[in-house]
Design an enzyme around this catalytic site. Structure first.
Site, PDB file in Angstrom:
ATOM      1  N   SER A   5      13.677  75.190  61.247  1.00 54.82           N
ATOM      2  CA  SER A   5      13.683  74.167  60.433  1.00 54.82           C
ATOM      3  C   SER A   5      12.684  74.516  59.285  1.00 54.82           C
ATOM      4  O   SER A   5      11.406  74.638  59.383  1.00 54.82           O
ATOM      5  CB  SER A   5      13.425  72.691  60.886  1.00 54.82           C
ATOM      6  OG  SER A   5      14.289  72.307  61.932  1.00 54.82           O
ATOM      7  N   ASP A  55      11.217  62.952  66.077  1.00 56.32           N
ATOM      8  CA  ASP A  55      11.873  64.254  65.588  1.00 56.32           C
ATOM      9  C   ASP A  55      13.123  63.777  65.097  1.00 56.32           C
ATOM     10  O   ASP A  55      14.228  63.123  66.080  1.00 56.32           O
ATOM     11  CB  ASP A  55      11.826  65.394  66.563  1.00 56.32           C
ATOM     12  CG  ASP A  55      12.465  66.584  66.152  1.00 56.32           C
ATOM     13  OD1 ASP A  55      12.933  66.712  65.235  1.00 56.32           O
ATOM     14  OD2 ASP A  55      12.103  67.458  66.898  1.00 56.32           O
ATOM     15  N   ARG A  92      15.705  65.666  63.591  1.00 55.12           N
ATOM     16  CA  ARG A  92      16.290  67.002  63.261  1.00 55.12           C
ATOM     17  C   ARG A  92      17.916  66.963  63.890  1.00 55.12           C
ATOM     18  O   ARG A  92      18.054  66.275  65.143  1.00 55.12           O
ATOM     19  CB  ARG A  92      15.742  68.318  63.457  1.00 55.12           C
ATOM     20  CG  ARG A  92      14.527  68.522  62.636  1.00 55.12           C
ATOM     21  CD  ARG A  92      13.777  69.872  62.924  1.00 55.12           C
ATOM     22  NE  ARG A  92      13.108  69.453  64.198  1.00 55.12           N
ATOM     23  CZ  ARG A  92      12.362  70.298  64.666  1.00 55.12           C
ATOM     24  NH1 ARG A  92      11.908  71.473  64.247  1.00 55.12           N
ATOM     25  NH2 ARG A  92      11.563  70.075  65.809  1.00 55.12           N
TER      26      ARG A  92
END
Length: 216
Positions: free
Chosen positions: A62, A136, A138
């Site tokens: 990422s 998180d 993502r």
């Protein structure tokens, strides 16, 4: 307890183009994708024949502008990216997927705000939560159409993150092996790495060396 990935939502990406990408370690082929929902551009750095059905050495990375580009020592991201490229180059075959998901999905400006909170005493998880985000955010569903473009179904995944492994498996991608990527622990990121281990389950302990013949 093994992490359970959320049910992935199918993501639409367009494959756009490719070009040669010479690096200090090997000449990769750089492939570009555009995400329908956001217009973000995601990248795949490919070396060798990765569509032959064998497990592929891979990194799902990422974006971290501060670490990847500005050499920040607050994280291990830039060192992980370089380490992954070096490993792929040494093997002569593999792929690094570069997802534009800055700051575990909260964006660059919010990541900087989170850094300010960390300077005030919050850890990396608490800082994200103080800003109203998950620890998180993502979205690994982006990986599915990218791997499909190259006919890749099985990975030797370079990661310390069990959630990433669970996310790949939820997409139907086999993780044949986890390859640890433990790099650049320093005085600036020690607390950050310890928090990732304690609160996000990251596997930060190096594996024991393989026993030689005749050893237990």
């Amino acid at each position: 307890m093994q992490p359970v990935a959320e049910t992935p939502v199918k993501e639409e990406l367009d494959y756009v183009t490719s070009c040669a990408l010479p690096t200090p370690w090997a000449q990769f082929t750089l492939h570009a994708f555009v995400e329908h929902a956001t217009g973000k551009e995601h990248l795949a750095m490919v070396l060798g024949d990765i569509g032959d059905g064998q497990p592929v050495l891979a990194r799902v990375h990422s974006e971290c502008l501060t670490g990847d580009v500005l050499y920040s020592q607050r994280c291990d991201c830039g060192a992980q990216l370089e380490g992954a490229l070096r490993k792929v180059a040494a093997e002569g075959r593999g792929v690094v997927l570069y997802l534009r998901q800055e700051g575990r999905g909260i964006g660059l400006i919010n990541k900087m705000r989170a850094y300010r909170l960390q300077e005030a005493g919050f850890d990396t998880v608490q800082a994200n939560e103080q800003l109203g985000f998950k620890a998180d955010q993502r979205n690994y569903a982006l990986v599915e159409p990218m791997l499909k473009q190259f006919n890749v179904t099985s990975l030797r995944l370079m990661t310390n993150n069990p959630r990433k492994i669970a996310a790949m498996e939820a997409l139907g991608v086999t993780v044949a092996e986890r390859v640890p990527l433990l790099v650049n622990r320093n005085k600036f990121n020690q607390h950050y790495l310890n928090t990732k281990a304690a609160k996000l389950g990251h596997m930060m302990t190096p594996p024991p060396p393989a026993a030689e013949d005749g050893e237990l």
